[in-house]
Design an enzyme around this catalytic site. Structure first.
Site, PDB file in Angstrom:
ATOM      1  N   GLU A   1       0.939  -1.313   0.042  1.00 55.56           N
ATOM      2  CA  GLU A   1      -0.033   0.038  -0.073  1.00 55.56           C
ATOM      3  C   GLU A   1       0.895   1.339  -0.188  1.00 55.56           C
ATOM      4  OE1 GLU A   1      -2.991   2.181   3.024  1.00 55.56           O
ATOM      5  OE2 GLU A   1      -2.666   0.015   3.432  1.00 55.56           O
TER       6      GLU A   1
ATOM      7  N   ASP B   1       0.143   5.102   0.488  1.00 54.52           N
ATOM      8  CA  ASP B   1      -0.694   6.201   0.833  1.00 54.52           C
ATOM      9  C   ASP B   1       0.021   7.530   0.581  1.00 54.52           C
ATOM     10  OD1 ASP B   1      -2.409   4.456   2.501  1.00 54.52           O
ATOM     11  OD2 ASP B   1      -1.256   4.549   4.111  1.00 54.52           O
TER      12      ASP B   1
ATOM     13  N   GLU C   1      -3.310  10.982   2.889  1.00 58.77           N
ATOM     14  CA  GLU C   1      -4.214  10.729   4.124  1.00 58.77           C
ATOM     15  C   GLU C   1      -4.243  12.107   4.788  1.00 58.77           C
ATOM     16  OE1 GLU C   1      -4.561   6.822   5.864  1.00 58.77           O
ATOM     17  OE2 GLU C   1      -2.289   7.041   5.702  1.00 58.77           O
TER      18      GLU C   1
ATOM     19  N   HIS D   1       3.973   1.682   2.523  1.00 60.35           N
ATOM     20  CA  HIS D   1       3.670   0.199   3.440  1.00 60.35           C
ATOM     21  C   HIS D   1       4.090  -0.782   2.752  1.00 60.35           C
ATOM     22  CE1 HIS D   1       1.173   2.297   6.802  1.00 60.35           C
ATOM     23  NE2 HIS D   1       0.684   3.138   5.981  1.00 60.35           N
TER      24      HIS D   1
END
Length: 448
Positions: A225, A227, A230, A241
């Site tokens: 993942e 990001d 956010e 991640h």
């Protein structure tokens, strides 16, 4: 840290990830454009988005009986995971009426609470609408406009990439696939996903203690993942991640699903406030979140080509024609204004965090996931697990000493992000994503 997003009750059922196709509600994907840029100019393509199946009405294939309601599976339709997949159909979605999702073709608006529905998660489809659009951003930049001006403490307007199966996990036991939003996974290895790899997650399902519409099964859905974004109007973070396995991997116990398991749940985050710059991002600050701005994220490789290894993630902003670079860390012992291996090692050391980012492969592993292809996710959610204090709280963990580096994430007082409070006071909170572009460095944005 991107935690699992819960499903919400609406209409006749709670959201659930089913495998057959229902025909009681017509599925019409909202349009959303994607622009590809080169040094000579940009070309716009018309794509669309699809709602995650976890939010959809799921009913018996022979009628309209719910397969899952509240926190409970129908034991007749779902006596076991395999039978449940055969008996249950995922239906089409009323995007605007039920979920608060609208689009003018270039900008997607997503509202936190619409009726009894809370939150949503959507994926970009390819131009034909049958598979997810896959992105490889190595030696490229990804740019979009965002408006977070109405997002308060406790709400996260998240735009990110997940290494989901391109077809949504289409198989003999999953007839719905990408056109109905199946196949989700992320680095938190969420266990609230109700069907994973064509099987219901119902055996041993445990209702949530805080969320009346959710629970957890024995399986988690893990994958790489990235990001990109956010954020709310108080704080923002960019966080890779990595995971030790490619694509969607199923975890089945606390070890493989946990912090030392398949995926790096903590990631290596760059949050300017956490890094000591409290005047950079927020209403009236350098990046003024009271109005729209542009977010540019660059993925730099070690050899300057798309074939190289990811070595750096760099962030720029553009607002009112001005290009604004990410600020340098103000924390002693942590240097830099971008995510690199050295930055991550220093950050973990100074903050006293275990360097699971490194043990899960770091930036090289994140880059390898992009080479295989990642799906674009656009969402809005509130947080029943930690009330979003890991993103915007004055202290996280809430009992930690705020004088220690890395503890303060934003200005939100403890408890301000409680979902009950957020949903009651700020249900109309809306994030807008638009003008999405991909291209070589410097081709996707302009300055005055």
């Amino acid at each position: 840290m991107h935690t699992a997003i819960r499903a919400a009750v609406f209409g006749l059922s709670a959201g659930a990830l089913a495998q057959q196709i229902g025909t009681l509600t017509k599925e019409t994907h909202p349009p959303l454009s994607l622009t590809h840029c080169t040094a000579s100019g940009c070309t716009k393509e018309q794509h669309s988005v699809v709602l995650d199946a976890n939010w959809r009405w799921v009913h018996s294939t022979s009628g309209s009986n719910n397969c899952y309601s509240g926190q409970t599976w129908d034991t007749t339709l779902c006596p076991d995971g395999a039978t449940c997949a055969k008996n249950c159909a995922v239906d089409g979605a009323d995007y605007s009426g039920t979920y608060g999702v609208t689009s003018d073709g270039d900008t997607l608006s997503v509202t936190l609470k619409t009726g009894s529905n809370v939150g949503s998660r959507l994926y970009m489809l390819g131009v034909k609408g049958q598979n997810y659009e896959l992105f490889d951003l190595l030696n490229q930049e990804f740019t979009f406009d965002v408006d977070v001006s109405t997002l308060p403490c406790g709400v996260n307007g998240a735009l990110y990439f997940s290494e989901m199966p391109r077809d949504g996990g289409l198989s003999a036991t999953n007839k719905a696939g990408a056109p109905y939003g199946t196949g989700y996974c992320d680095s938190q290895c969420p266990k609230d996903i109700k069907f994973i790899n064509g099987k219901a997650n119902s055996d041993g399902w445990v209702p949530s203690s805080g969320d009346k519409n959710s629970g957890a099964g024995p399986m988690g859905a893990c994958c790489n993942e990235m990001d990109i974004w956010e954020a709310n109007k108080i704080s923002t973070a960019v966080t890779p991640h990595p995971c030790t396995k490619n694509g969607l991997a199923v975890c089945t116990d606390d070890t493989t699903c946990g912090a030392a398991g398949i995926c790096d749940r903590a990631g290596c985050d760059f949050n300017a406030y956490r890094l000591g710059n409290t005047s950079f991002y927020g209403p009236g600050k350098t990046v003024d979140t009271s109005s729209k701005f542009t977010v540019v994220t660059q993925f730099i490789t070690d050899d300057g080509t798309a074939a190289g290894n990811l070595k750096e993630i760099r962030r720029l902003y553009v607002q009112n024609g001005k290009v604004i670079g990410q600020p340098k860390s103000d924390i002693t012992g942590i240097s830099g204004d971008s995510i690199t291996e050295d930055f991550c090692k220093a950050q973990k050391s100074v903050f006293g965090d275990t360097n699971t980012f490194d043990t899960h492969g770091g930036l090289k592993t994140m880059g390898a996931a992009f080479k295989r292809g990642m799906t674009l996710v656009l969402s809005i959610w509130d947080d029943y697990t930690a009330e979003m204090e890991w993103l915007d709280g004055v202290a996280y963990p809430t009992t930690a000493d705020t004088s220690k580096p890395g503890v303060a994430r934003g200005t939100c007082a403890t408890g301000n992000g409680a979902p009950a409070t957020v949903e009651s006071n700020s249900g109309s909170a809306t994030v807008k994503y638009g003008n999405i572009k991909v291209g070589p460095f410097g081709t996707t944005y302009k300055s005055s």
